[in-house]
Design a protein around this motif. Structure first.
Motif, PDB file in Angstrom:
ATOM      1  N   THR A  66      98.048  -7.932 -15.628  1.00  0.00           N
ATOM      2  CA  THR A  66      96.692  -7.324 -15.599  1.00  0.00           C
ATOM      3  C   THR A  66      97.130  -6.653 -14.608  1.00  0.00           C
ATOM      4  O   THR A  66      97.413  -5.885 -13.979  1.00  0.00           O
ATOM      5  CB  THR A  66      95.578  -8.205 -15.781  1.00  0.00           C
ATOM      6  OG1 THR A  66      94.887  -8.953 -14.745  1.00  0.00           O
ATOM      7  CG2 THR A  66      96.133  -9.301 -17.041  1.00  0.00           C
ATOM      8  N   ASP A  67      95.449  -5.785 -15.182  1.00  0.00           N
ATOM      9  CA  ASP A  67      94.952  -4.578 -13.444  1.00  0.00           C
ATOM     10  C   ASP A  67      94.436  -6.031 -12.446  1.00  0.00           C
ATOM     11  O   ASP A  67      94.424  -4.905 -11.680  1.00  0.00           O
ATOM     12  CB  ASP A  67      94.274  -3.213 -14.331  1.00  0.00           C
ATOM     13  CG  ASP A  67      92.588  -3.859 -14.527  1.00  0.00           C
ATOM     14  OD1 ASP A  67      92.731  -5.431 -15.786  1.00  0.00           O
ATOM     15  OD2 ASP A  67      91.809  -3.625 -15.163  1.00  0.00           O
ATOM     16  N   GLN A  68      94.883  -6.331 -12.906  1.00  0.00           N
ATOM     17  CA  GLN A  68      94.105  -7.383 -11.335  1.00  0.00           C
ATOM     18  C   GLN A  68      95.064  -8.989 -11.387  1.00  0.00           C
ATOM     19  O   GLN A  68      95.344  -8.628  -9.720  1.00  0.00           O
ATOM     20  CB  GLN A  68      92.921  -8.592 -12.012  1.00  0.00           C
ATOM     21  CG  GLN A  68      91.962  -7.708 -12.120  1.00  0.00           C
ATOM     22  CD  GLN A  68      90.286  -7.754 -12.539  1.00  0.00           C
ATOM     23  OE1 GLN A  68      90.181  -8.935 -12.801  1.00  0.00           O
ATOM     24  NE2 GLN A  68      89.615  -7.117 -13.625  1.00  0.00           N
ATOM     25  N   ARG A  69      95.492  -8.933 -11.799  1.00  0.00           N
ATOM     26  CA  ARG A  69      97.049 -10.734 -11.630  1.00  0.00           C
ATOM     27  C   ARG A  69      97.740 -10.651 -12.908  1.00  0.00           C
ATOM     28  O   ARG A  69      97.664  -9.537 -13.252  1.00  0.00           O
ATOM     29  CB  ARG A  69      96.368 -11.728 -11.367  1.00  0.00           C
ATOM     30  CG  ARG A  69      95.329 -11.736 -12.488  1.00  0.00           C
ATOM     31  CD  ARG A  69      94.471 -13.277 -12.713  1.00  0.00           C
ATOM     32  NE  ARG A  69      93.242 -13.000 -14.385  1.00  0.00           N
ATOM     33  CZ  ARG A  69      93.048 -14.028 -14.402  1.00  0.00           C
ATOM     34  NH1 ARG A  69      93.076 -14.801 -13.804  1.00  0.00           N
ATOM     35  NH2 ARG A  69      91.930 -13.957 -15.414  1.00  0.00           N
ATOM     36  N   ILE A  70      98.802 -11.466 -12.505  1.00  0.00           N
ATOM     37  CA  ILE A  70      99.558 -12.220 -13.043  1.00  0.00           C
ATOM     38  C   ILE A  70      99.368 -13.353 -13.245  1.00  0.00           C
ATOM     39  O   ILE A  70      98.969 -14.139 -12.626  1.00  0.00           O
ATOM     40  CB  ILE A  70     101.000 -11.768 -12.214  1.00  0.00           C
ATOM     41  CG1 ILE A  70     101.467 -10.259 -11.803  1.00  0.00           C
ATOM     42  CG2 ILE A  70     102.390 -12.333 -13.340  1.00  0.00           C
ATOM     43  CD1 ILE A  70     102.850 -10.163 -10.852  1.00  0.00           C
ATOM     44  N   ASP A  87      96.753 -12.737  -7.493  1.00  0.00           N
ATOM     45  CA  ASP A  87      96.027 -12.433  -7.338  1.00  0.00           C
ATOM     46  C   ASP A  87      97.169 -11.513  -6.866  1.00  0.00           C
ATOM     47  O   ASP A  87      97.935 -11.351  -6.732  1.00  0.00           O
ATOM     48  CB  ASP A  87      95.024 -12.381  -6.756  1.00  0.00           C
ATOM     49  CG  ASP A  87      94.547 -10.739  -6.612  1.00  0.00           C
ATOM     50  OD1 ASP A  87      93.763 -10.854  -7.393  1.00  0.00           O
ATOM     51  OD2 ASP A  87      93.907 -10.824  -5.854  1.00  0.00           O
ATOM     52  N   LEU A  88      96.697  -9.234  -7.336  1.00  0.00           N
ATOM     53  CA  LEU A  88      97.618  -8.237  -7.450  1.00  0.00           C
ATOM     54  C   LEU A  88      97.472  -8.412  -5.958  1.00  0.00           C
ATOM     55  O   LEU A  88      98.689  -7.955  -5.464  1.00  0.00           O
ATOM     56  CB  LEU A  88      97.376  -7.578  -7.760  1.00  0.00           C
ATOM     57  CG  LEU A  88      98.127  -7.104  -9.805  1.00  0.00           C
ATOM     58  CD1 LEU A  88      97.627  -6.362  -9.926  1.00  0.00           C
ATOM     59  CD2 LEU A  88      99.223  -7.839  -9.913  1.00  0.00           C
ATOM     60  N   ASP A  89      97.017  -8.783  -5.491  1.00  0.00           N
ATOM     61  CA  ASP A  89      96.769  -8.393  -3.756  1.00  0.00           C
ATOM     62  C   ASP A  89      98.039  -8.994  -3.161  1.00  0.00           C
ATOM     63  O   ASP A  89      97.987  -8.929  -1.795  1.00  0.00           O
ATOM     64  CB  ASP A  89      95.395  -8.482  -3.190  1.00  0.00           C
ATOM     65  CG  ASP A  89      94.762  -7.194  -3.605  1.00  0.00           C
ATOM     66  OD1 ASP A  89      95.144  -6.238  -4.214  1.00  0.00           O
ATOM     67  OD2 ASP A  89      93.467  -7.739  -3.935  1.00  0.00           O
ATOM     68  N   LYS A  90      97.965 -10.423  -3.299  1.00  0.00           N
ATOM     69  CA  LYS A  90      98.912 -11.738  -2.747  1.00  0.00           C
ATOM     70  C   LYS A  90     100.023 -11.075  -3.263  1.00  0.00           C
ATOM     71  O   LYS A  90     101.199 -12.271  -2.577  1.00  0.00           O
ATOM     72  CB  LYS A  90      98.273 -13.002  -3.449  1.00  0.00           C
ATOM     73  CG  LYS A  90      96.716 -12.975  -2.997  1.00  0.00           C
ATOM     74  CD  LYS A  90      97.224 -13.446  -2.094  1.00  0.00           C
ATOM     75  CE  LYS A  90      94.855 -13.495  -1.581  1.00  0.00           C
ATOM     76  NZ  LYS A  90      94.825 -13.457  -0.788  1.00  0.00           N
ATOM     77  N   GLN A 108     107.499 -13.228  -5.970  1.00  0.00           N
ATOM     78  CA  GLN A 108     106.947 -13.870  -4.641  1.00  0.00           C
ATOM     79  C   GLN A 108     105.182 -13.379  -4.240  1.00  0.00           C
ATOM     80  O   GLN A 108     105.247 -12.337  -4.257  1.00  0.00           O
ATOM     81  CB  GLN A 108     107.768 -13.422  -3.653  1.00  0.00           C
ATOM     82  CG  GLN A 108     109.739 -13.624  -4.196  1.00  0.00           C
ATOM     83  CD  GLN A 108     110.465 -13.032  -2.927  1.00  0.00           C
ATOM     84  OE1 GLN A 108     110.392 -12.241  -1.811  1.00  0.00           O
ATOM     85  NE2 GLN A 108     111.481 -13.541  -3.346  1.00  0.00           N
ATOM     86  N   ASP A 109     104.610 -14.480  -4.270  1.00  0.00           N
ATOM     87  CA  ASP A 109     103.461 -14.821  -2.771  1.00  0.00           C
ATOM     88  C   ASP A 109     103.897 -15.049  -2.295  1.00  0.00           C
ATOM     89  O   ASP A 109     104.532 -16.416  -1.527  1.00  0.00           O
ATOM     90  CB  ASP A 109     102.365 -15.186  -3.794  1.00  0.00           C
ATOM     91  CG  ASP A 109     102.546 -16.873  -4.648  1.00  0.00           C
ATOM     92  OD1 ASP A 109     103.705 -17.036  -3.954  1.00  0.00           O
ATOM     93  OD2 ASP A 109     101.649 -16.777  -5.089  1.00  0.00           O
ATOM     94  N   GLY A 110     102.654 -15.311  -1.765  1.00  0.00           N
ATOM     95  CA  GLY A 110     102.778 -15.978   0.119  1.00  0.00           C
ATOM     96  C   GLY A 110     102.988 -17.849   0.314  1.00  0.00           C
ATOM     97  O   GLY A 110     104.107 -18.418   0.758  1.00  0.00           O
ATOM     98  N   ALA A 111     103.273 -18.294  -1.267  1.00  0.00           N
ATOM     99  CA  ALA A 111     102.971 -19.743  -1.346  1.00  0.00           C
ATOM    100  C   ALA A 111     104.244 -19.713  -1.742  1.00  0.00           C
ATOM    101  O   ALA A 111     105.209 -21.249  -1.703  1.00  0.00           O
ATOM    102  CB  ALA A 111     101.509 -19.870  -1.908  1.00  0.00           C
ATOM    103  N   ALA A 134     101.947  -1.311 -10.579  1.00  0.00           N
ATOM    104  CA  ALA A 134      99.554  -1.723 -10.093  1.00  0.00           C
ATOM    105  C   ALA A 134      99.770  -2.458  -9.231  1.00  0.00           C
ATOM    106  O   ALA A 134      98.603  -2.425  -8.431  1.00  0.00           O
ATOM    107  CB  ALA A 134      99.818  -2.795 -11.296  1.00  0.00           C
ATOM    108  N   ILE A 135     100.600  -2.971  -8.318  1.00  0.00           N
ATOM    109  CA  ILE A 135     100.456  -3.339  -7.003  1.00  0.00           C
ATOM    110  C   ILE A 135      99.684  -1.819  -5.718  1.00  0.00           C
ATOM    111  O   ILE A 135      99.505  -2.033  -5.143  1.00  0.00           O
ATOM    112  CB  ILE A 135     101.357  -4.070  -6.359  1.00  0.00           C
ATOM    113  CG1 ILE A 135     101.846  -5.677  -7.058  1.00  0.00           C
ATOM    114  CG2 ILE A 135     101.456  -4.414  -4.561  1.00  0.00           C
ATOM    115  CD1 ILE A 135     102.881  -5.827  -6.063  1.00  0.00           C
ATOM    116  N   ASN A 136     100.490  -0.904  -6.023  1.00  0.00           N
ATOM    117  CA  ASN A 136     100.540   0.415  -5.040  1.00  0.00           C
ATOM    118  C   ASN A 136      99.328   0.913  -5.495  1.00  0.00           C
ATOM    119  O   ASN A 136      98.748   1.065  -4.797  1.00  0.00           O
ATOM    120  CB  ASN A 136     101.611   1.663  -5.922  1.00  0.00           C
ATOM    121  CG  ASN A 136     102.932   0.605  -4.912  1.00  0.00           C
ATOM    122  OD1 ASN A 136     102.322   0.567  -4.165  1.00  0.00           O
ATOM    123  ND2 ASN A 136     103.931   1.379  -5.482  1.00  0.00           N
TER     124      ASN A 136
END
Length: 185
Positions: A66-70, A87-90, A108-111, A134-136
């Motif tokens: 989505t425009d906010q997350r996966i 969250d896309l920011d993560k 991959q995310d931080g966790a 989307a991340i960019n």
């Protein structure tokens, strides 16, 4: 204009899912239950950019960008629901591989590192590219129309009025929601 997944008719949802599936190359075959449940997990104004299916943890999952997350959804064979989201920011990285018939996507995310196997080959590159874009867009403050409209009181009032005129809400519900929107201004 943004598509309203939460209030769309079943036929409108089916057509929107068909449009997205054709754009990404997914067949929606193994994820019908997950697609039916998807509007319930979306935030107001959240827009679906792409989805694909594949195997993760020995089950078939719907992976939705989505425009906010996966969002990862597995409705289960008989009952139950497994759901998680990043969250896309993560998101730190996304990669894809293709084989003869199927491919794989790793996110991959931080966790953690989530690997989705048996993804239809034709969806791997478009899906990974859309996630990257989307991340960019989020990093550079470029949000989709749907995300911008979620905070716009005029757009929310217009949406509410359209719902009333289509008979999706009652006059009392319209008046109550209108008052809430106007109070938040």
């Amino acid at each position: 204009m943004a598509f309203d997944y939460k209030n769309a008719s079943p036929e409108a949802l089916k057509n929107e899912y068909r449009r997205i599936a054709q754009a990404i190359g997914d067949d929606q075959f193994f994820t019908k239950k997950e697609l039916a449940h998807l509007p319930a997990v979306l935030a107001d104004g959240e827009q679906i950019l792409a989805f694909c299916s594949g195997l993760m943890d020995s089950s078939t999952w719907l992976i939705t960008l989505t425009d906010q997350r996966i969002i990862f959804l597995d409705k289960g064979l008989l009952f139950g629901l497994k759901q998680s989201a990043i969250d896309l920011d993560k998101v730190n990285a996304i990669s894809g591989e293709t084989g003869v018939f199927f491919g794989k996507i790793s996110i991959q995310d931080g966790a953690s590192n989530r690997t989705i196997d048996n993804v239809p080959k034709r969806t791997v590159v478009p899906f990974t590219n859309l996630v990257r874009d989307a991340i960019n867009n989020r990093k550079h403050g470029k949000h989709t129309i749907g995300a911008a409209q979620a905070d716009d009181p005029v757009a929310r009032l217009e949406k509410l009025s359209a719902m009333l005129s289509k008979g999706l809400i009652t006059e009392a519900e319209f008046t109550e929601q209108k008052a809430r929107i106007l109070q938040s201004v």
